[in-house]
Design a protein around this motif. Structure first.
Motif, short mmCIF file in Angstrom:
data_model
loop_
_atom_site.label_atom_id
_atom_site.label_comp_id
_atom_site.label_asym_id
_atom_site.label_seq_id
_atom_site.Cartn_x
_atom_site.Cartn_y
_atom_site.Cartn_z
N ASP A 202 50.99 -134.03 27.66
CA ASP A 202 52.43 -133.79 27.65
C ASP A 202 52.98 -133.90 26.23
O ASP A 202 52.26 -134.21 25.27
CB ASP A 202 53.16 -134.70 28.63
N LYS A 203 54.28 -133.66 26.07
CA LYS A 203 54.90 -133.62 24.74
C LYS A 203 54.93 -134.98 24.06
O LYS A 203 55.10 -135.07 22.84
CB LYS A 203 56.30 -133.05 24.84
N LEU A 204 54.77 -136.06 24.82
CA LEU A 204 54.72 -137.40 24.24
C LEU A 204 53.30 -137.79 23.82
O LEU A 204 53.11 -138.85 23.24
CB LEU A 204 55.26 -138.42 25.23
N GLY A 205 52.34 -136.94 24.15
CA GLY A 205 50.96 -137.22 23.78
C GLY A 205 50.14 -137.88 24.87
O GLY A 205 48.95 -138.16 24.68
N SER A 206 50.75 -138.15 26.03
CA SER A 206 50.00 -138.74 27.14
C SER A 206 49.03 -137.72 27.72
O SER A 206 49.31 -136.52 27.77
CB SER A 206 50.94 -139.21 28.25
N LEU A 207 47.88 -138.21 28.15
CA LEU A 207 46.89 -137.37 28.80
C LEU A 207 46.97 -137.57 30.31
O LEU A 207 46.82 -138.70 30.80
CB LEU A 207 45.49 -137.73 28.30
N TRP A 208 47.22 -136.48 31.04
CA TRP A 208 47.25 -136.52 32.49
C TRP A 208 45.88 -136.07 33.00
O TRP A 208 45.37 -135.03 32.58
CB TRP A 208 48.36 -135.65 33.05
N ILE A 209 45.33 -136.86 33.89
CA ILE A 209 43.95 -136.65 34.33
C ILE A 209 43.93 -136.42 35.83
O ILE A 209 44.28 -137.30 36.62
CB ILE A 209 43.09 -137.88 33.98
N GLY A 210 43.52 -135.22 36.23
CA GLY A 210 43.37 -134.91 37.64
C GLY A 210 41.93 -135.13 38.07
O GLY A 210 40.99 -134.73 37.36
N THR A 211 41.75 -135.75 39.21
CA THR A 211 40.41 -136.03 39.73
C THR A 211 40.34 -135.57 41.19
O THR A 211 41.30 -135.01 41.72
CB THR A 211 40.09 -137.54 39.66
#
Length: 351
Positions: free
Chosen positions: A278-287
């Motif tokens: 995302d724009k804040l640099g967080s990594l979203w991880i789908g499993t």
């Protein structure tokens, strides 16, 4: 002066002529010669011998029509939703369905938007191009190594890379021309695509990663012996790291050297199916067991999403309508980032 639809017909006719002139047992492997000398020309290559495509894995009948396989935000702020019920465009702020597009095949696996806003749709039966102004298909049936499209990406020049279970194809979106194919791809199947900070293409395959020079369409590096072997998801973060998801690990990679920076212990033996930054640099991880939020700066897990329509996640779209949108095997949901709670979209979910 020819009308636009006449020009498209001419373009597709020329593509058909290229098929006749350049075909072999596996199809066409070289682009048509362009009048524009600045357009690169690629040498064709024969496919690898004895390579079988991935087996088709149909879903049980009760699940099929609720599966959402791909998400793509567009320049106008809309969100395109590719499901096994077809293609739709929604307002991500309200969730309202703005349009539905009838496609010849509903098994949508990948979406991309080109430089002028057209939507490219990869299905298990080929590739289509949709005009978002009219919501109509304006081109389809491109000659690519395999009709089973798994991934799509627009590079910095505006060319479309198409990943399938028999390698890669490169298409000029404006002219509708197949420019080249890369079928001698280590690991064969182009499951996931990402650009690196230099604009080169990383390809996730059944046997690790391959780096491809986008100017020559030639492999220039590969990374093997990754935990989990098969690469299913890729994402470039705001610091320039390439995140790699496999059936048993989450890996941070230096995309310029190919060196592993770390294997994230919290995701050992977890099946990583989708990644997005995302724009804040967080990594979203789908499993295959939910969605997690990871902070690459502090190297720690900071949250998990609850309330999804299904545990298996197929695609993620953060910062879309001030929400995280999640595509699952049982429908679509949106997530309030401050709470991490998901709400199923009634138009695409069984709930």
């Amino acid at each position: 002066m020819r009308k636009p639809h006449q020009l498209m017909s001419l373009s597709l006719s020329l593509l058909g002529l290229g098929v006749i002139l350049g075909q072999s047992n596996f199809g066409v492997f070289a682009q048509s010669v362009s009048r524009d000398r600045s357009t690169p020309y690629y040498i064709d290559g024969a496919p690898p011998p004895g390579v079988a495509p991935l087996p088709v894995q149909p879903l049980p009948a009760r699940q099929t029509e609720y599966r959402v396989g791909a998400l793509q935000p567009d320049f106008t702020g809309s969100l395109w939703v590719g499901s096994w019920r077809g293609l739709a465009r929604i307002d991500p702020n309200t969730g309202r369905i703005l349009a539905r597009v009838a496609l010849p095949d509903y098994a949508i696996a990948a979406l991309a938007q080109d430089k002028v806003g057209r939507i490219w749709v990869g299905t298990y039966q080929g590739l289509q191009r949709v005009d978002p102004r009219t919501n109509e298909i304006t081109a389809q049936n491109y000659v690519i190594p395999s009709k089973r499209v798994l991934s799509l990406l627009i590079d910095k020049r505006g060319y479309l890379w198409v990943g399938g279970d028999r390698g890669l194809a490169l298409i000029s979106p404006d002219e509708g021309l197949l420019m080249t194919t890369l079928q001698k791809l280590r690991g064969v199947s182009a499951n996931a695509l990402s650009l690196d900070p230099e604009g080169q293409l990383w390809v996730g395959t059944l046997d690790g990663l391959v780096r491809v020079d986008t100017a020559s369409a030639f492999p220039i590096a590969d990374v093997t012996n990754l935990p989990g072997t098969t690469v299913q998801a890729l994402a470039l973060d705001t610091r320039g790291s390439l995140w790699v998801g496999t059936p048993s690990s989450l890996i941070e990679l230096d995309p310029l050297t190919g060196n592993t920076i770390r294997v994230v212990p919290e995701f050992n033996q977890r099946n990583i199916t989708a990644l997005a930054v995302d724009k804040l640099g967080s990594l979203w991880i789908g499993t295959d067991n939910g969605v997690f939020r990871y902070d690459p700066y502090r190297a720690r897990l900071v949250g998990q999403v609850s309330g999804l329509p299904a545990a298996r996640v197929l695609s993620l779209s953060p910062d879309t309508g001030n929400k995280l949108w999640v595509a699952t095997s049982e429908g679509l949901a949106w997530v309030k980032v401050d709470t991490g709670v998901a709400t199923a979209h009634r138009g695409f979910s069984r709930q």
